[in-house]
Design an enzyme around this catalytic site. Structure first.
Site, PDB file in Angstrom:
ATOM      1  N   PRO A 201       0.791  -1.222   0.000  1.00 47.98           N
ATOM      2  CA  PRO A 201       0.000   0.000   0.000  1.00 47.98           C
ATOM      3  C   PRO A 201       0.832   1.284   0.000  1.00 47.98           C
ATOM      4  O   PRO A 201       1.859   1.369   0.677  1.00 47.98           O
ATOM      5  CB  PRO A 201      -0.813  -0.083   1.297  1.00 47.98           C
ATOM      6  CG  PRO A 201      -0.489  -1.370   1.942  1.00 47.98           C
ATOM      7  CD  PRO A 201       0.429  -2.137   1.080  1.00 47.98           C
ATOM      8  N   ASN A 202       0.357   2.232  -0.773  1.00 45.67           N
ATOM      9  CA  ASN A 202       0.930   3.591  -0.847  1.00 45.67           C
ATOM     10  C   ASN A 202       2.274   3.668  -1.565  1.00 45.67           C
ATOM     11  O   ASN A 202       2.905   4.719  -1.590  1.00 45.67           O
ATOM     12  CB  ASN A 202       1.055   4.213   0.553  1.00 45.67           C
ATOM     13  CG  ASN A 202      -0.291   4.341   1.228  1.00 45.67           C
ATOM     14  OD1 ASN A 202      -1.218   4.909   0.654  1.00 45.67           O
ATOM     15  ND2 ASN A 202      -0.441   3.791   2.420  1.00 45.67           N
TER      16      ASN A 202
ATOM     17  N   ARG B 184       5.091  10.903  -2.759  1.00 42.95           N
ATOM     18  CA  ARG B 184       4.690  10.546  -1.401  1.00 42.95           C
ATOM     19  C   ARG B 184       5.793  10.955  -0.431  1.00 42.95           C
ATOM     20  O   ARG B 184       6.876  10.355  -0.430  1.00 42.95           O
ATOM     21  CB  ARG B 184       4.466   9.042  -1.295  1.00 42.95           C
ATOM     22  CG  ARG B 184       4.154   8.593   0.116  1.00 42.95           C
ATOM     23  CD  ARG B 184       4.139   7.088   0.251  1.00 42.95           C
ATOM     24  NE  ARG B 184       3.831   6.721   1.628  1.00 42.95           N
ATOM     25  CZ  ARG B 184       3.997   5.515   2.141  1.00 42.95           C
ATOM     26  NH1 ARG B 184       4.449   4.531   1.378  1.00 42.95           N
ATOM     27  NH2 ARG B 184       3.712   5.276   3.403  1.00 42.95           N
TER      28      ARG B 184
ATOM     29  N   TYR C 170      10.711   9.286   1.604  1.00 41.04           N
ATOM     30  CA  TYR C 170      10.814   8.165   0.662  1.00 41.04           C
ATOM     31  C   TYR C 170      11.601   8.488  -0.608  1.00 41.04           C
ATOM     32  O   TYR C 170      11.808   7.601  -1.443  1.00 41.04           O
ATOM     33  CB  TYR C 170       9.404   7.665   0.303  1.00 41.04           C
ATOM     34  CG  TYR C 170       8.659   7.151   1.520  1.00 41.04           C
ATOM     35  CD1 TYR C 170       9.115   6.035   2.217  1.00 41.04           C
ATOM     36  CD2 TYR C 170       7.517   7.799   1.998  1.00 41.04           C
ATOM     37  CE1 TYR C 170       8.464   5.568   3.348  1.00 41.04           C
ATOM     38  CE2 TYR C 170       6.850   7.343   3.131  1.00 41.04           C
ATOM     39  CZ  TYR C 170       7.330   6.229   3.797  1.00 41.04           C
ATOM     40  OH  TYR C 170       6.681   5.768   4.914  1.00 41.04           O
TER      41      TYR C 170
ATOM     42  N   ASN D   6       8.457  -5.083  -0.722  1.00 43.79           N
ATOM     43  CA  ASN D   6       8.269  -3.978   0.213  1.00 43.79           C
ATOM     44  C   ASN D   6       6.802  -4.014   0.635  1.00 43.79           C
ATOM     45  O   ASN D   6       5.917  -3.642  -0.146  1.00 43.79           O
ATOM     46  CB  ASN D   6       8.608  -2.628  -0.413  1.00 43.79           C
ATOM     47  CG  ASN D   6       8.531  -1.500   0.622  1.00 43.79           C
ATOM     48  OD1 ASN D   6       7.920  -1.653   1.682  1.00 43.79           O
ATOM     49  ND2 ASN D   6       9.133  -0.362   0.331  1.00 43.79           N
TER      50      ASN D   6
ATOM     51  N   ALA E  65       3.077  -0.566   4.986  1.00 43.91           N
ATOM     52  CA  ALA E  65       2.575  -0.662   6.359  1.00 43.91           C
ATOM     53  C   ALA E  65       2.062  -2.061   6.716  1.00 43.91           C
ATOM     54  O   ALA E  65       1.818  -2.350   7.889  1.00 43.91           O
ATOM     55  CB  ALA E  65       1.469   0.365   6.579  1.00 43.91           C
TER      56      ALA E  65
ATOM     57  N   ASP F 140       1.411 -15.095   5.846  1.00 38.94           N
ATOM     58  CA  ASP F 140       1.117 -16.506   5.570  1.00 38.94           C
ATOM     59  C   ASP F 140       1.314 -16.843   4.094  1.00 38.94           C
ATOM     60  O   ASP F 140       1.768 -17.943   3.763  1.00 38.94           O
ATOM     61  CB  ASP F 140      -0.314 -16.846   6.019  1.00 38.94           C
ATOM     62  CG  ASP F 140      -0.411 -17.005   7.535  1.00 38.94           C
ATOM     63  OD1 ASP F 140       0.639 -16.948   8.216  1.00 38.94           O
ATOM     64  OD2 ASP F 140      -1.535 -17.181   8.047  1.00 38.94           O
TER      65      ASP F 140
ATOM     66  N   GLU G  16      13.088  -8.764   1.940  1.00 40.64           N
ATOM     67  CA  GLU G  16      12.244  -7.619   2.325  1.00 40.64           C
ATOM     68  C   GLU G  16      13.048  -6.329   2.176  1.00 40.64           C
ATOM     69  O   GLU G  16      14.248  -6.296   2.471  1.00 40.64           O
ATOM     70  CB  GLU G  16      11.815  -7.791   3.793  1.00 40.64           C
ATOM     71  CG  GLU G  16      10.959  -6.658   4.344  1.00 40.64           C
ATOM     72  CD  GLU G  16      10.480  -6.929   5.768  1.00 40.64           C
ATOM     73  OE1 GLU G  16      10.698  -8.058   6.285  1.00 40.64           O
ATOM     74  OE2 GLU G  16       9.897  -6.013   6.371  1.00 40.64           O
TER      75      GLU G  16
ATOM     76  N   HIS H 103      12.798  -1.903   2.725  1.00 37.57           N
ATOM     77  CA  HIS H 103      12.107  -0.669   3.112  1.00 37.57           C
ATOM     78  C   HIS H 103      12.987   0.501   2.701  1.00 37.57           C
ATOM     79  O   HIS H 103      14.194   0.508   2.982  1.00 37.57           O
ATOM     80  CB  HIS H 103      11.865  -0.616   4.627  1.00 37.57           C
ATOM     81  CG  HIS H 103      10.948  -1.695   5.083  1.00 37.57           C
ATOM     82  ND1 HIS H 103       9.582  -1.621   4.929  1.00 37.57           N
ATOM     83  CD2 HIS H 103      11.204  -2.893   5.650  1.00 37.57           C
ATOM     84  CE1 HIS H 103       9.033  -2.730   5.388  1.00 37.57           C
ATOM     85  NE2 HIS H 103       9.987  -3.530   5.841  1.00 37.57           N
ATOM     86  N   LEU H 104      12.369   1.491   2.079  1.00 38.54           N
ATOM     87  CA  LEU H 104      13.110   2.681   1.666  1.00 38.54           C
ATOM     88  C   LEU H 104      13.654   3.434   2.868  1.00 38.54           C
ATOM     89  O   LEU H 104      14.810   3.862   2.895  1.00 38.54           O
ATOM     90  CB  LEU H 104      12.186   3.615   0.884  1.00 38.54           C
ATOM     91  CG  LEU H 104      11.705   3.087  -0.473  1.00 38.54           C
ATOM     92  CD1 LEU H 104      10.264   3.489  -0.716  1.00 38.54           C
ATOM     93  CD2 LEU H 104      12.588   3.610  -1.568  1.00 38.54           C
ATOM     94  N   SER H 105      12.796   3.641   3.843  1.00 39.37           N
ATOM     95  CA  SER H 105      13.179   4.445   5.004  1.00 39.37           C
ATOM     96  C   SER H 105      13.794   3.559   6.082  1.00 39.37           C
ATOM     97  O   SER H 105      13.605   2.338   6.082  1.00 39.37           O
ATOM     98  CB  SER H 105      11.949   5.176   5.559  1.00 39.37           C
ATOM     99  OG  SER H 105      10.991   4.235   6.024  1.00 39.37           O
TER     100      SER H 105
ATOM    101  N   ARG I   9      12.268   5.595  13.027  1.00 38.77           N
ATOM    102  CA  ARG I   9      10.955   6.234  12.934  1.00 38.77           C
ATOM    103  C   ARG I   9      10.054   5.813  14.107  1.00 38.77           C
ATOM    104  O   ARG I   9      10.554   5.367  15.131  1.00 38.77           O
ATOM    105  CB  ARG I   9      10.340   5.904  11.564  1.00 38.77           C
ATOM    106  CG  ARG I   9      11.231   6.376  10.403  1.00 38.77           C
ATOM    107  CD  ARG I   9      10.595   6.102   9.061  1.00 38.77           C
ATOM    108  NE  ARG I   9       9.353   6.852   8.898  1.00 38.77           N
ATOM    109  CZ  ARG I   9       8.444   6.562   7.967  1.00 38.77           C
ATOM    110  NH1 ARG I   9       8.651   5.544   7.129  1.00 38.77           N
ATOM    111  NH2 ARG I   9       7.352   7.278   7.882  1.00 38.77           N
TER     112      ARG I   9
ATOM    113  N   ARG J  45       6.631   1.128  13.730  1.00 41.29           N
ATOM    114  CA  ARG J  45       7.320   0.590  12.539  1.00 41.29           C
ATOM    115  C   ARG J  45       8.520  -0.275  12.920  1.00 41.29           C
ATOM    116  O   ARG J  45       9.297  -0.693  12.062  1.00 41.29           O
ATOM    117  CB  ARG J  45       7.809   1.730  11.641  1.00 41.29           C
ATOM    118  CG  ARG J  45       6.705   2.591  11.079  1.00 41.29           C
ATOM    119  CD  ARG J  45       7.278   3.657  10.156  1.00 41.29           C
ATOM    120  NE  ARG J  45       6.401   4.806  10.070  1.00 41.29           N
ATOM    121  CZ  ARG J  45       5.362   4.905   9.247  1.00 41.29           C
ATOM    122  NH1 ARG J  45       5.083   3.931   8.423  1.00 41.29           N
ATOM    123  NH2 ARG J  45       4.605   5.982   9.247  1.00 41.29           N
TER     124      ARG J  45
HETATM  125  C1  DQA Z   1       8.031   1.554   4.120  1.00 43.36           C
HETATM  126  C2  DQA Z   1       8.031   1.754   5.634  1.00 43.36           C
HETATM  127  C3  DQA Z   1       6.657   1.459   6.207  1.00 43.36           C
HETATM  128  O1  DQA Z   1       6.658   1.634   7.618  1.00 43.36           O
HETATM  129  C4  DQA Z   1       5.633   2.393   5.597  1.00 43.36           C
HETATM  130  O2  DQA Z   1       4.353   2.087   6.085  1.00 43.36           O
HETATM  131  C5  DQA Z   1       5.666   2.361   4.114  1.00 43.36           C
HETATM  132  C6  DQA Z   1       6.959   2.392   3.449  1.00 43.36           C
HETATM  133  C7  DQA Z   1       9.393   1.963   3.494  1.00 43.36           C
HETATM  134  O3  DQA Z   1       9.644   1.535   2.375  1.00 43.36           O
HETATM  135  O4  DQA Z   1      10.158   2.693   4.101  1.00 43.36           O
HETATM  136  O5  DQA Z   1       4.634   2.370   3.448  1.00 43.36           O
HETATM  137  O6  DQA Z   1       7.817   0.190   3.824  1.00 43.36           O
END
Ligand code: DQA
Length: 148
Positions: free
Chosen positions: A11-12, A19, A24, A75, A78, A88, A99, A101-103, A108, A112
């Site tokens: 998501p997002n 964003r 990000y 990725n 959230a 699962d 896995e 994550h950008l941030s 944070r 998270r």
């Molecule tokens: C994220 C970190 C997550 O906590 C956040 O909800 C995202 C982006 C990242 O790539 O840093 O949507 O996965």
């Protein structure tokens, strides 16, 4: 053996570039897809990029591609926090996956700081922005070489 790797974004992440760029970065998902494709092309892989805002759609995509992919970079956005059905689906995914994550989620908010999928991942790349996807793709190639 398949030569298609999955690039899964939750998501997002479809609105990357606009964003919260201070968190990000300014690369779009299309930029990231291009970078990952470049990274794995030497291995003869192509990239199937899938982004969904809803967990069920991601779960279905994992089922659908489980036998036709060589591995995945994920990725979860959230869904890292409480995406149990995503967790699962990945548990049943038969290939290696990494896995990303950008941030730097550790720097944070507290919510998270835990990922429900991380314990199952081949590895986790955190906090390196879009470059982290390249590293995750490299790690996936490494994991699949060991796995052959
Ligand atoms: C994220 C970190 C997550 O906590 C956040 O909800 C995202 C982006 C990242 O790539 O840093 O949507 O996965």
């Amino acid at each position: 053996m398949s030569t298609t790797m999955l690039l899964l974004n939750g998501p997002n992440l479809g609105i990357l570039g606009r964003r919260e760029p201070e968190i990000y970065g300014t690369d779009t998902l299309a930029d990231i897809e291009k970078a990952v494709a470049e990274e794995v092309s030497g291995r003869g892989w192509d990239v199937r990029s899938i982004q969904h805002d809803s967990e069920g759609d991601l779960v279905r995509a994992i089922h659908e591609h489980s036998l036709s992919s060589v591995g995945a970079v994920v990725n979860p956005g959230a869904l890292m926090i409480a995406g149990w059905s995503l967790r699962d689906a990945l548990a049943a995914y038969p290939r290696p996956w990494v896995e990303v994550h950008l941030s730097n989620v550790w720097a944070r908010e507290q919510f998270r700081h835990e990922s429900v999928i991380a314990p199952l991942a081949g590895g986790v790349v955190v906090g390196l922005g879009a470059f982290g996807y390249r590293l995750a793709a490299q790690a996936l190639m490494h994991l699949t070489a060991a796995d052959r």
